[in-house]
Design an enzyme around this catalytic site. Sequence first.
Site, PDB file in Angstrom:
ATOM      1  N   ASP A   1      -2.201  -1.402   9.909  1.00 27.89           N
ATOM      2  CA  ASP A   1      -2.456  -1.451   8.470  1.00 27.89           C
ATOM      3  C   ASP A   1      -3.079  -2.777   8.017  1.00 27.89           C
ATOM      4  O   ASP A   1      -3.420  -2.929   6.843  1.00 27.89           O
ATOM      5  CB  ASP A   1      -1.136  -1.299   7.681  1.00 27.89           C
ATOM      6  CG  ASP A   1      -0.468   0.043   7.909  1.00 27.89           C
ATOM      7  OD1 ASP A   1      -1.160   0.996   8.314  1.00 27.89           O
ATOM      8  OD2 ASP A   1       0.748   0.139   7.667  1.00 27.89           O
TER       9      ASP A   1
ATOM     10  N   LYS B   1       0.845  -1.208   0.000  1.00 30.03           N
ATOM     11  CA  LYS B   1       0.000   0.000   0.000  1.00 30.03           C
ATOM     12  C   LYS B   1       0.868   1.242   0.000  1.00 30.03           C
ATOM     13  O   LYS B   1       2.041   1.231   0.410  1.00 30.03           O
ATOM     14  CB  LYS B   1      -0.948   0.026   1.210  1.00 30.03           C
ATOM     15  CG  LYS B   1      -0.270   0.095   2.598  1.00 30.03           C
ATOM     16  CD  LYS B   1       0.098   1.484   3.063  1.00 30.03           C
ATOM     17  CE  LYS B   1       0.930   1.456   4.341  1.00 30.03           C
ATOM     18  NZ  LYS B   1       1.739   2.600   4.608  1.00 30.03           N
TER      19      LYS B   1
ATOM     20  N   PRO C   1       9.207  -4.516  -0.581  1.00 25.55           N
ATOM     21  CA  PRO C   1      10.413  -4.172   0.180  1.00 25.55           C
ATOM     22  C   PRO C   1      10.159  -4.181   1.693  1.00 25.55           C
ATOM     23  O   PRO C   1       9.088  -3.772   2.146  1.00 25.55           O
ATOM     24  CB  PRO C   1      10.754  -2.757  -0.307  1.00 25.55           C
ATOM     25  CG  PRO C   1      10.124  -2.654  -1.658  1.00 25.55           C
ATOM     26  CD  PRO C   1       8.879  -3.501  -1.592  1.00 25.55           C
ATOM     27  N   VAL C   2      11.150  -4.661   2.443  1.00 23.25           N
ATOM     28  CA  VAL C   2      11.032  -4.790   3.900  1.00 23.25           C
ATOM     29  C   VAL C   2      11.259  -3.414   4.546  1.00 23.25           C
ATOM     30  O   VAL C   2      12.168  -2.683   4.152  1.00 23.25           O
ATOM     31  CB  VAL C   2      12.082  -5.809   4.410  1.00 23.25           C
ATOM     32  CG1 VAL C   2      12.067  -5.899   5.930  1.00 23.25           C
ATOM     33  CG2 VAL C   2      11.815  -7.184   3.791  1.00 23.25           C
ATOM     34  N   ALA C   3      10.416  -3.066   5.534  1.00 25.91           N
ATOM     35  CA  ALA C   3      10.537  -1.785   6.269  1.00 25.91           C
ATOM     36  C   ALA C   3      10.591  -0.605   5.310  1.00 25.91           C
ATOM     37  O   ALA C   3      11.366   0.331   5.489  1.00 25.91           O
ATOM     38  CB  ALA C   3      11.756  -1.795   7.195  1.00 25.91           C
TER      39      ALA C   3
ATOM     40  N   GLY D   1       4.543  -4.098   4.123  1.00 23.52           N
ATOM     41  CA  GLY D   1       4.924  -5.475   3.785  1.00 23.52           C
ATOM     42  C   GLY D   1       4.591  -6.472   4.892  1.00 23.52           C
ATOM     43  O   GLY D   1       4.013  -7.529   4.630  1.00 23.52           O
ATOM     44  N   GLY D   2       4.924  -6.151   6.136  1.00 26.60           N
ATOM     45  CA  GLY D   2       4.656  -7.061   7.260  1.00 26.60           C
ATOM     46  C   GLY D   2       3.155  -7.213   7.488  1.00 26.60           C
ATOM     47  O   GLY D   2       2.655  -8.319   7.713  1.00 26.60           O
ATOM     48  N   SER D   3       2.433  -6.108   7.420  1.00 26.01           N
ATOM     49  CA  SER D   3       0.972  -6.146   7.618  1.00 26.01           C
ATOM     50  C   SER D   3       0.314  -6.945   6.501  1.00 26.01           C
ATOM     51  O   SER D   3      -0.668  -7.671   6.734  1.00 26.01           O
ATOM     52  CB  SER D   3       0.393  -4.730   7.601  1.00 26.01           C
ATOM     53  OG  SER D   3       1.002  -3.957   8.600  1.00 26.01           O
ATOM     54  N   ALA D   4       0.823  -6.814   5.287  1.00 32.44           N
ATOM     55  CA  ALA D   4       0.273  -7.558   4.150  1.00 32.44           C
ATOM     56  C   ALA D   4       0.391  -9.059   4.421  1.00 32.44           C
ATOM     57  O   ALA D   4      -0.569  -9.816   4.200  1.00 32.44           O
ATOM     58  CB  ALA D   4       1.035  -7.191   2.869  1.00 32.44           C
TER      59      ALA D   4
HETATM   60  O1  C5P Z   1       0.361  -0.915  14.387  1.00 34.93           O
HETATM   61  P1  C5P Z   1       1.773  -1.281  14.083  1.00 34.93           P
HETATM   62  O2  C5P Z   1       2.260  -2.420  14.926  1.00 34.93           O
HETATM   63  O3  C5P Z   1       2.049  -1.462  12.632  1.00 34.93           O
HETATM   64  O4  C5P Z   1       2.647  -0.004  14.527  1.00 34.93           O
HETATM   65  C1  C5P Z   1       4.055  -0.068  14.646  1.00 34.93           C
HETATM   66  C2  C5P Z   1       4.511   1.078  15.555  1.00 34.93           C
HETATM   67  O5  C5P Z   1       4.220   2.331  14.928  1.00 34.93           O
HETATM   68  C3  C5P Z   1       3.773   1.144  16.882  1.00 34.93           C
HETATM   69  O6  C5P Z   1       4.426   0.360  17.853  1.00 34.93           O
HETATM   70  C4  C5P Z   1       3.840   2.621  17.235  1.00 34.93           C
HETATM   71  O7  C5P Z   1       5.108   2.945  17.771  1.00 34.93           O
HETATM   72  C5  C5P Z   1       3.758   3.289  15.879  1.00 34.93           C
HETATM   73  N1  C5P Z   1       2.377   3.700  15.527  1.00 34.93           N
HETATM   74  C6  C5P Z   1       1.817   4.803  16.160  1.00 34.93           C
HETATM   75  N2  C5P Z   1       0.549   5.194  15.853  1.00 34.93           N
HETATM   76  C7  C5P Z   1      -0.163   4.539  14.902  1.00 34.93           C
HETATM   77  C8  C5P Z   1       0.388   3.431  14.224  1.00 34.93           C
HETATM   78  C9  C5P Z   1       1.668   3.030  14.560  1.00 34.93           C
HETATM   79  O8  C5P Z   1       2.470   5.419  17.009  1.00 34.93           O
HETATM   80  N3  C5P Z   1      -1.380   4.959  14.599  1.00 34.93           N
END
Ligand code: C5P
Length: 305
Positions: A141, A12, A99-101, A106-109
């Site tokens: 995501d 995305k 691509p990673v990070a 990518g991880g959420s997908a």
């Molecule tokens: O939700 P996800 O695990 O992908 O988020 C990774 C990190 O990004 C969270 O641990 C947080 O530090 C940050 N994050 C945030 N606010 C969001 C989404 C992500 O601070 N709405």
Amino acid sequence: MTRAVRVRVPAKVNLCLGVGPLRSDGYHPLATVYQTVGLHDELVLRPAGSRSVEVVGDGEPVRGVPTGPANLAWRALDVLGQHHRTRLDVAIEVHKRIPVAGGLAGGSADAAAALVGADALFRLGTSRAALLELGGRLGSDVPFCLLGGTASGEGRGELVAPVPTVGEFWWALVTDPEGLSTAAVYAEFDRLTAGRSLPEPDVPGELLHALEAGDIRRLGAALTNDLQPAALALRPALAGLLEAGLASSAYGGLVSGSGPTVALLCDSADHAAEVDLTLRREHGTAPALIARGDVAGARLVEVAA
Ligand code: C5P
């Protein structure tokens, strides 16, 4: 018993990403519009005596992706299993092209694909609403990766709703071999905005109008990302790339999500190839990934009975 399933899931970009003040749960309130792009990971899931995750790209193991319980696809099996009060032992192969990070989810997908795949493999019949709720527990995501298309995201990004669009979207995605940690970019955002009172974020009306009218020029001008200054602070070289992208014939561009991928908006595959060529020639970038916007979310493509 189903022997194996194969699931395709797209990356995305965020067309806008409004970020509010840090909440007490460690997350930030978001107002975003997501769009899937035609750049896919594929997951193959098979029932197994014990659980495993293998991540390969071009036939080689991929560096920087956990293969144990820290992998979001593994955790997807935990939350789906808990929901159905059963243990899901599955061998997962992730064929990685996203691509990673990279700020492309990518991880959420992969987590979304694991939910869809395990649900089909064990014929669990999980409702769409339950899959979205479980996805939201795994990552902000993940519900969007299940839904696909173009959608708004609120809450911490997990509350998704489709957004109407007209026309074609193409993206030249300039990736960076060195990823950025999402948590680190949010921490930098907090540092940069410390002492300021941030408003609750909102999706710009202008962006929604441009999407609904199929006006790609207006859409390009309306792209916005509150995390961009933080990503640029952590990766200063991105500033020059972004500037070169905006000076090209692209309609607009921005850092995707928490970066470091820079996404440049075009109206055809040829246009995206032209933008890519300009950047390679004038900025020395590596070849961009060219992908169509607004494709289906995580879906089953093969079932071996
Ligand atoms: O939700 P996800 O695990 O992908 O988020 C990774 C990190 O990004 C969270 O641990 C947080 O530090 C940050 N994050 C945030 N606010 C969001 C989404 C992500 O601070 N709405």
